[in-house]
Design an enzyme around this catalytic site. Sequence first.
Site, short mmCIF file in Angstrom:
data_model
loop_
_atom_site.label_atom_id
_atom_site.label_comp_id
_atom_site.label_asym_id
_atom_site.label_seq_id
_atom_site.Cartn_x
_atom_site.Cartn_y
_atom_site.Cartn_z
CG ASP A 299 27.07 -17.19 -12.25
OD1 ASP A 299 28.31 -17.25 -12.50
OD2 ASP A 299 26.33 -17.99 -13.07
CG ASP B 234 24.28 -19.08 -17.44
OD1 ASP B 234 25.03 -18.97 -18.38
OD2 ASP B 234 23.78 -20.42 -17.39
CD GLU C 296 24.17 -20.98 -21.20
OE1 GLU C 296 24.10 -21.69 -22.17
OE2 GLU C 296 24.33 -21.21 -20.06
CE1 TYR D 210 28.74 -26.86 -19.04
CE2 TYR D 210 30.12 -27.29 -17.29
CZ TYR D 210 29.17 -26.39 -17.59
OH TYR D 210 28.56 -25.43 -16.66
#
Length: 380
Positions: free
Chosen positions: A139, A141, A143, A220
């Site tokens: 995965d 991630d 950001e 979120y």
Amino acid sequence: MRKCFLRSPRQLIAGLLLPATLLAASLAVAQPASSPYRIVGYATGWNPQQTKDVGKIDTLIFAFAHPKDGKVVIAPGDVKHLQDLLALKAINPKLKVEISVGGWSVGGFSEAASTEAGRKLFADSAAQLVAAQHADGLDVDWEYPGHHESGIKSSPQDRTNYTLLLKAIRTSLDSTGAANGRSGANHYTLSVAIADGPFVDDIDIGAINPYLDWFNLMTYDFVNAMTPTTGHHTGLHPSALIKGDGRTTDRAVRQFLAAGVPPEKLFIGAALYGREFADVNPDHNGLYQTFGHYQGGHNWPELKQDYINKQGFVRYWDADAQAPWLWNAKTRHFISYDDPQSIAAKMAFIKSQHLGGIMYWEQTADPTDELLDDMWKGLH
């Protein structure tokens, strides 16, 4: 953004008992009925008391590996946490375990993705790590491509290079998988943790779609220390008070569907924690109001024990957003969070939109698995 909370001494001690717990639990955990919808959870570790519910989880994503000198590595002290997750396969043979690389404020992506050689080094090391740890996939991630709010380096070329990096990872995972008997339905998977709205301005969603098995939508942290107002940090629909194109879960889903992503590849996010704001303007019981400072986060058990309708906090429900919030009129503190009612609304939304399922951050934030159980019931 990922909000991490330290594990308690009790959890750390309990972790030492994990092998024995797994052995005992393997005889007691029943495999729940199958469902077309999947439950995916990020996990910084594993709390042994949660083992009774491992059959409800389809994929656990270990957080985190990191880029180091252009390669994807796991800190030596974190390998045990990954191994704890992999050990759960003895109880739930259908469980998949991915390794996530990155997280909020973790850099090195833009630099690695900027050259063909850098992308190959990153991709090959990631695939080799997955194979060496006997995990099921990776995965990513980052950001975020093209953004530097978290303090990482970015580049105008990130949009193109992000696509090329994922293409290189897909190639390396397939090649390494073929050498390890992992192909076809059993291939090494590739997913991304990805935001929405302005945070994907430098991502070509349609271009990266072919390389990915699914998208983990980080629906979120819509409001946080860097936003101008309070609000629903993980709201499903727009509140009547939200301004303009404010971020919501359904708006994120529509954004990705419009880019050509099939609905079954979209996993919306749920939060097992809340966010508290202080010195909040009291209008509308603090909802979508300016605030003085960000107070911090609270995991679900803490919210239940100390905040929900306690110590002056009153729970309110936003029927438009399908989200709760807490307001303390005396202290002018505001808390946004997910609870069983908002989780139920999200599960109904997943079914109505024929999405892939739910993703949540983060496993150890709800030691009794109350919200996980609500997710499972809602999808089964």
